[in-house]
Write a protein that holds these residues in place. Sequence first.
Motif, mmCIF file in Angstrom:
data_model
loop_
_atom_site.group_PDB
_atom_site.id
_atom_site.type_symbol
_atom_site.label_atom_id
_atom_site.label_comp_id
_atom_site.label_asym_id
_atom_site.label_seq_id
_atom_site.Cartn_x
_atom_site.Cartn_y
_atom_site.Cartn_z
ATOM 1 N N SER A 1 0.843 -1.184 0.000
ATOM 2 C CA SER A 1 0.000 0.000 0.000
ATOM 3 C C SER A 1 0.883 1.240 0.000
ATOM 4 O O SER A 1 2.089 1.172 0.247
ATOM 5 N N GLU A 2 0.273 2.360 -0.246
ATOM 6 C CA GLU A 2 1.004 3.632 -0.266
ATOM 7 C C GLU A 2 1.624 3.915 1.102
ATOM 8 O O GLU A 2 2.757 4.378 1.199
ATOM 9 N N LYS A 3 0.886 3.589 2.163
ATOM 10 C CA LYS A 3 1.393 3.838 3.510
ATOM 11 C C LYS A 3 2.608 2.953 3.808
ATOM 12 O O LYS A 3 3.574 3.412 4.418
ATOM 13 N N GLU A 4 2.586 1.707 3.377
ATOM 14 C CA GLU A 4 3.727 0.815 3.587
ATOM 15 C C GLU A 4 4.960 1.309 2.840
ATOM 16 O O GLU A 4 6.076 1.253 3.363
ATOM 17 N N LYS A 5 4.756 1.819 1.631
ATOM 18 C CA LYS A 5 5.876 2.361 0.864
ATOM 19 C C LYS A 5 6.470 3.578 1.565
ATOM 20 O O LYS A 5 7.688 3.728 1.656
ATOM 21 N N LEU A 6 5.601 4.442 2.077
ATOM 22 C CA LEU A 6 6.073 5.637 2.777
ATOM 23 C C LEU A 6 6.812 5.267 4.061
ATOM 24 O O LEU A 6 7.817 5.895 4.392
ATOM 25 N N ILE B 1 7.699 13.222 4.745
ATOM 26 C CA ILE B 1 7.101 11.914 4.473
ATOM 27 C C ILE B 1 6.242 11.491 5.670
ATOM 28 O O ILE B 1 5.158 10.929 5.485
ATOM 29 N N ALA B 2 6.688 11.790 6.880
ATOM 30 C CA ALA B 2 5.906 11.464 8.069
ATOM 31 C C ALA B 2 4.571 12.203 8.060
ATOM 32 O O ALA B 2 3.533 11.651 8.436
ATOM 33 N N LYS B 3 4.592 13.441 7.600
ATOM 34 C CA LYS B 3 3.348 14.213 7.505
ATOM 35 C C LYS B 3 2.403 13.584 6.488
ATOM 36 O O LYS B 3 1.184 13.534 6.700
#
Length: 53
Positions: free
Chosen positions: A9-14, A46-48
């Motif tokens: 997912s996008e969150k896992e990539k980030l 990236i955390a934001k």
Amino acid sequence: MFGLFKKKSEKEKLQETYAKMMSDAHKLSHSNRTAADKLMAEAEEIAKKMDKL
């Protein structure tokens, strides 16, 4: 075995990118503090993005 073809997912990539950047910034902080600070600022952006998701 079945997770082999699962897309991240996008969150896992980030999260992976954030962890790598923080690790690199820590290593870099021993030799070049200004570059480490810049890398940490990018990691915070990236955390934001992760918080928004």
